[in-house]
Scaffold this active site. Structure first.
Site, short mmCIF file in Angstrom:
data_model
loop_
_atom_site.label_atom_id
_atom_site.label_comp_id
_atom_site.label_asym_id
_atom_site.label_seq_id
_atom_site.Cartn_x
_atom_site.Cartn_y
_atom_site.Cartn_z
N CYS A 1 -3.22 1.84 6.90
CA CYS A 1 -3.40 1.25 8.23
C CYS A 1 -3.94 2.28 9.22
O CYS A 1 -4.53 1.90 10.23
CB CYS A 1 -2.07 0.69 8.72
SG CYS A 1 -0.74 1.86 8.53
N GLU B 1 8.64 3.15 14.29
CA GLU B 1 9.46 3.49 13.12
C GLU B 1 9.49 5.00 12.98
O GLU B 1 8.49 5.68 13.22
CB GLU B 1 8.88 2.83 11.86
CG GLU B 1 9.05 1.32 11.91
CD GLU B 1 8.77 0.62 10.59
OE1 GLU B 1 9.49 -0.33 10.25
OE2 GLU B 1 7.82 1.03 9.90
N PRO C 1 9.89 -7.41 -0.73
CA PRO C 1 8.78 -6.47 -0.93
C PRO C 1 7.51 -7.24 -1.27
O PRO C 1 7.56 -8.44 -1.59
CB PRO C 1 9.25 -5.65 -2.13
CG PRO C 1 10.11 -6.58 -2.91
CD PRO C 1 10.75 -7.52 -1.91
N ALA C 2 6.36 -6.57 -1.25
CA ALA C 2 5.10 -7.21 -1.60
C ALA C 2 5.14 -7.69 -3.05
O ALA C 2 5.71 -7.02 -3.92
CB ALA C 2 3.95 -6.23 -1.41
N GLY D 1 2.57 -5.24 7.71
CA GLY D 1 1.54 -5.98 6.99
C GLY D 1 0.40 -6.32 7.92
O GLY D 1 0.18 -5.64 8.93
N SER D 2 -0.29 -7.40 7.60
CA SER D 2 -1.49 -7.73 8.37
C SER D 2 -1.12 -8.34 9.73
O SER D 2 -0.07 -8.95 9.90
CB SER D 2 -2.33 -8.74 7.58
OG SER D 2 -1.57 -9.90 7.36
N GLU E 1 4.67 -3.67 12.40
CA GLU E 1 3.72 -2.58 12.09
C GLU E 1 2.52 -3.25 11.43
O GLU E 1 2.60 -3.65 10.26
CB GLU E 1 4.37 -1.57 11.14
CG GLU E 1 5.55 -0.82 11.73
CD GLU E 1 5.14 0.18 12.80
OE1 GLU E 1 3.94 0.45 12.99
OE2 GLU E 1 6.05 0.70 13.47
N ASN F 1 0.81 -1.23 0.00
CA ASN F 1 0.00 0.00 0.00
C ASN F 1 0.84 1.28 0.00
O ASN F 1 0.42 2.30 -0.55
CB ASN F 1 -1.04 -0.01 1.13
CG ASN F 1 -0.42 -0.07 2.51
OD1 ASN F 1 0.72 -0.47 2.67
ND2 ASN F 1 -1.18 0.32 3.51
P1 NAP Z 1 0.06 -9.03 4.27
O1 NAP Z 1 -0.74 -9.96 3.47
O2 NAP Z 1 0.34 -9.38 5.67
O3 NAP Z 1 1.43 -8.82 3.45
C1 NAP Z 1 2.46 -7.99 3.91
C2 NAP Z 1 3.78 -8.59 3.47
O4 NAP Z 1 3.93 -9.88 4.06
C3 NAP Z 1 3.89 -8.81 1.96
O5 NAP Z 1 5.22 -8.62 1.55
C4 NAP Z 1 3.49 -10.26 1.84
O6 NAP Z 1 3.97 -10.89 0.68
C5 NAP Z 1 4.17 -10.83 3.06
N1 NAP Z 1 3.66 -12.12 3.47
C6 NAP Z 1 2.43 -12.65 3.28
N2 NAP Z 1 2.39 -13.90 3.79
C7 NAP Z 1 3.61 -14.17 4.31
C8 NAP Z 1 4.19 -15.29 4.96
N3 NAP Z 1 3.50 -16.39 5.22
N4 NAP Z 1 5.49 -15.20 5.33
C9 NAP Z 1 6.20 -14.09 5.09
N5 NAP Z 1 5.71 -13.01 4.48
C10 NAP Z 1 4.42 -13.03 4.11
O7 NAP Z 1 -0.57 -7.59 4.31
P2 NAP Z 1 -1.13 -6.75 3.07
O8 NAP Z 1 -2.53 -7.14 2.86
O9 NAP Z 1 -0.21 -6.78 1.94
O10 NAP Z 1 -1.03 -5.28 3.68
C11 NAP Z 1 -2.07 -4.68 4.30
C12 NAP Z 1 -1.94 -4.77 5.81
O11 NAP Z 1 -0.78 -4.08 6.23
C13 NAP Z 1 -3.09 -4.10 6.51
O12 NAP Z 1 -3.53 -4.86 7.60
C14 NAP Z 1 -2.48 -2.79 6.99
O13 NAP Z 1 -3.14 -2.22 8.09
C15 NAP Z 1 -1.08 -3.20 7.28
N6 NAP Z 1 -0.18 -2.04 7.26
C16 NAP Z 1 0.33 -1.61 8.44
C17 NAP Z 1 1.15 -0.50 8.48
C18 NAP Z 1 1.73 -0.02 9.76
O14 NAP Z 1 2.69 0.73 9.72
N7 NAP Z 1 1.20 -0.40 10.91
C19 NAP Z 1 1.48 0.15 7.28
C20 NAP Z 1 0.94 -0.31 6.09
C21 NAP Z 1 0.12 -1.42 6.10
P3 NAP Z 1 3.03 -11.01 -0.63
O15 NAP Z 1 2.91 -9.63 -1.11
O16 NAP Z 1 3.79 -11.88 -1.53
O17 NAP Z 1 1.73 -11.59 -0.17
#
Ligand code: NAP
Length: 487
Positions: free
Chosen positions: A290, A468, A181-182, A234-235, A256, A157
């Site tokens: 987020c 961060e 990276p994503a 991430g999530s 985060e 994002n």
């Molecule tokens: P996500 O599915 O958790 O993915 C985040 C990252 O983790 C991506 O690089 C993803 O790779 C990787 N990932 C997924 N499954 C994994 C696994 N089993 N092992 C290791 N890495 C893995 O989250 P998202 O849907 O992309 O992002 C949205 C989420 O991020 C939301 O919940 C948002 O609130 C949160 N977020 C938080 C912040 C903060 O600073 N608190 C900032 C931005 C976003 P792939 O891309 O290959 O799936």
């Protein structure tokens, strides 16, 4: 922009200063969410590529940790300079890969460069202290040293600023890193790495594995004893899994994670100003942030005025491809994101919410992308509705009335998440009293953007661990060493 490394065959894996194909020679496509068109390919790294990247980072560690803070600072300052020169090109790439409007992409690249600038300065402030001892013949001093090899995992994002928010403090501290990276935004990551390499980051200090097989890469990172720190954005679900696995080798972790921000408008606030603020912050990045307000609580005395103003502002938002002039809401990242909006809206309507604008998927003239969702306002939302307890991550604003302060604080805190919260009031006592009681890491008081490279960003509870940016940001990458000296 022309990325040097994404020609056919894609070579987007960076190991020891070299751009490589994956060991399996496989690639995956990268698409523009506005058009659905394939705009490039990335190398599909796996466990073996990740192990090689970790080995390169481990081999480069002693030499990078041994540089002076001023040398590391100079590299970061140069990276900031290059990133600002390339701001337009990087923003255009981000818009085509991630979908956000060009103005928002320009802002994000600026924010990403701010982290390079901030940590270029913070590098020079890593110091220790002299500590008094209980023994007359003893002195203590502390020094702070880099934790070692860092594994960084980032979301789609904010595909450039989330990278510099981690890599800049890691570099400043003297750590070497491996980034994953994503899968949806690898090209922005390649472009960011190109900036850092051009600025003079030596071979092996920064490594990157692009991949569509996140678990293979992530598991290799968390299981490696050479990796001493995991930083993840991430999530919450994936963050918890990774933190549990990282505990196996007692790595430092920063997380985060997701958010579910309350946005509270008190009786003494100006409802029109608050509604304008809500319309701006809720629909930034099409709600895919987020810190996006997820639950908007408005004092009953202002409720209808607020809903009317918000609805009017939201109706005026222009939806379209990020490159088109005047567009303020781009496409959602993929089909799954649209389906989530549809299910939250349908659930809310079935349970009695009032739809005042939007509410459905939309087509944008001349574009083949299928992931545009009309900016939406749902009024009269209640706690039973999905949208009241699930992170929305899309352009749907959920509004509900409240009557008194204790009630709204209890509702705001009634979530596992604790990232950002917003309070609108013109009474200083209310602002302070309420802010103290909100269990969130960041609170915007009459302010929709409580973020900056110079301020600590992060959450509590299921929103994460660590901070961060700010003075705290570099601490996550440093260990304290105590030296006791007999005199
Ligand atoms: P996500 O599915 O958790 O993915 C985040 C990252 O983790 C991506 O690089 C993803 O790779 C990787 N990932 C997924 N499954 C994994 C696994 N089993 N092992 C290791 N890495 C893995 O989250 P998202 O849907 O992309 O992002 C949205 C989420 O991020 C939301 O919940 C948002 O609130 C949160 N977020 C938080 C912040 C903060 O600073 N608190 C900032 C931005 C976003 P792939 O891309 O290959 O799936």
């Amino acid at each position: 922009m022309t990325l040097l490394v994404t020609k056919n065959p894609a070579r987007t894996i960076l190991i020891d200063g070299e751009w490589r194909e994956s060991l399996s020679h496989s690639t995956f496509p990268v698409t523009d969410p506005a058009t659905g068109a394939v705009i490039g390919r990335a190398s599909d790294g796996g466990a073996e590529d990740t192990a090689a990247a970790i080995a390169a980072a481990a081999a480069a560690f002693d030499s990078w940790a041994g540089t002076t803070a001023h040398q590391r600072s100079a590299v970061l300052a140069e990276a900031e300079r290059i990133m600002r020169i390339r701001q337009k090109e990087l923003a255009a790439l981000m818009t085509s890969e991630q979908g956000k409007p060009i103005k928002a992409a320009m802002n994000e690249v600026g924010y990403a460069a701010d982290f390079l600038a901030w940590f270029a300065e913070e590098a020079k402030r890593i110091g220790g202290v002299a500590v008094p001892s209980a023994r007359a013949d003893q002195r203590f001093i502390t020094m702070r040293q880099p934790v070692g090899v860092v594994a960084a995992i980032t979301p789609w994002n904010y595909p450039i600023s989330m990278l510099t928010r981690k890599l800049a403090p890691a570099l400043a501290a003297g750590c070497t890193s491996v980034l994953k990276p994503a899968a949806l935004t690898p090209l922005c990551a390649v472009a960011t790495m190109e900036v850092l390499l051009e600025a003079g980051v030596p071979a092996g200090v920064l490594n990157m594995v692009t991949s569509s097989r996140a678990a293979a890469v992530g598991d290799t990172m968390v299981e490696s004893p050479q990796v001493r720190k995991l930083t993840f954005t991430g999530s919450t679900a994936i963050g918890k899994q990774l933190a549990a696995k990282a505990a196996g080798s007692l790595k430092r972790v920063s997380m985060e994670l997701g958010g579910h921000a309350p946005f509270i408008v008190f009786a003494d606030a100006d409802p029109v100003r608050a509604a304008k603020g809500a319309a701006l912050v809720k629909f930034l990045n099409a709600g895919q942030a987020c810190i996006s307000p997820n639950r908007i609580y408005v004092h009953r005395s202002h409720y209808e005025k607020f809903v009317d103003t918000l609805t009017e502002r939201v109706r005026a938002l222009k939806v379209g491809a990020g490159e088109s002039p005047g567009v303020s809401v781009g496409p959602l990242i993929n089909e799954r994101a649209v389906t989530k909006m549809e299910s939250q809206v349908l659930d809310a309507l079935e349970k009695g919410a009032r739809l005042t604008v939007g509410g459905k998927r939309m087509e944008v003239d001349g574009l083949d992308g299928k992931t545009f969702f009309a900016p939406t306002v749902l009024a009269d939302v209640t706690p039973e509705m999905l949208i009241s307890y699930e992170e929305t991550f899309g352009p749907v604003a959920a509004v509900m009335p409240f009557d008194d302060e204790d009630e709204v604080i209890a509702k705001a805190n009634d979530t596992d998440y604790g990232l950002a919260a917003y309070v609108y009031t013109n009474d200083l006592s209310t602002a302070i009293r309420v802010t103290e009681k909100l269990r969130f890491g960041m609170v915007g008081v009459n302010d929709i953007n409580p973020t900056s490279a110079s301020a600590p960003f992060g959450g509590v509870k299921a929103s994460g661990l660590g901070r961060e940016g700010g003075y705290e940001g570099i601490d996550e990458y440093l260990d304290t060493k105590l030296i006791g000296i007999a005199v």
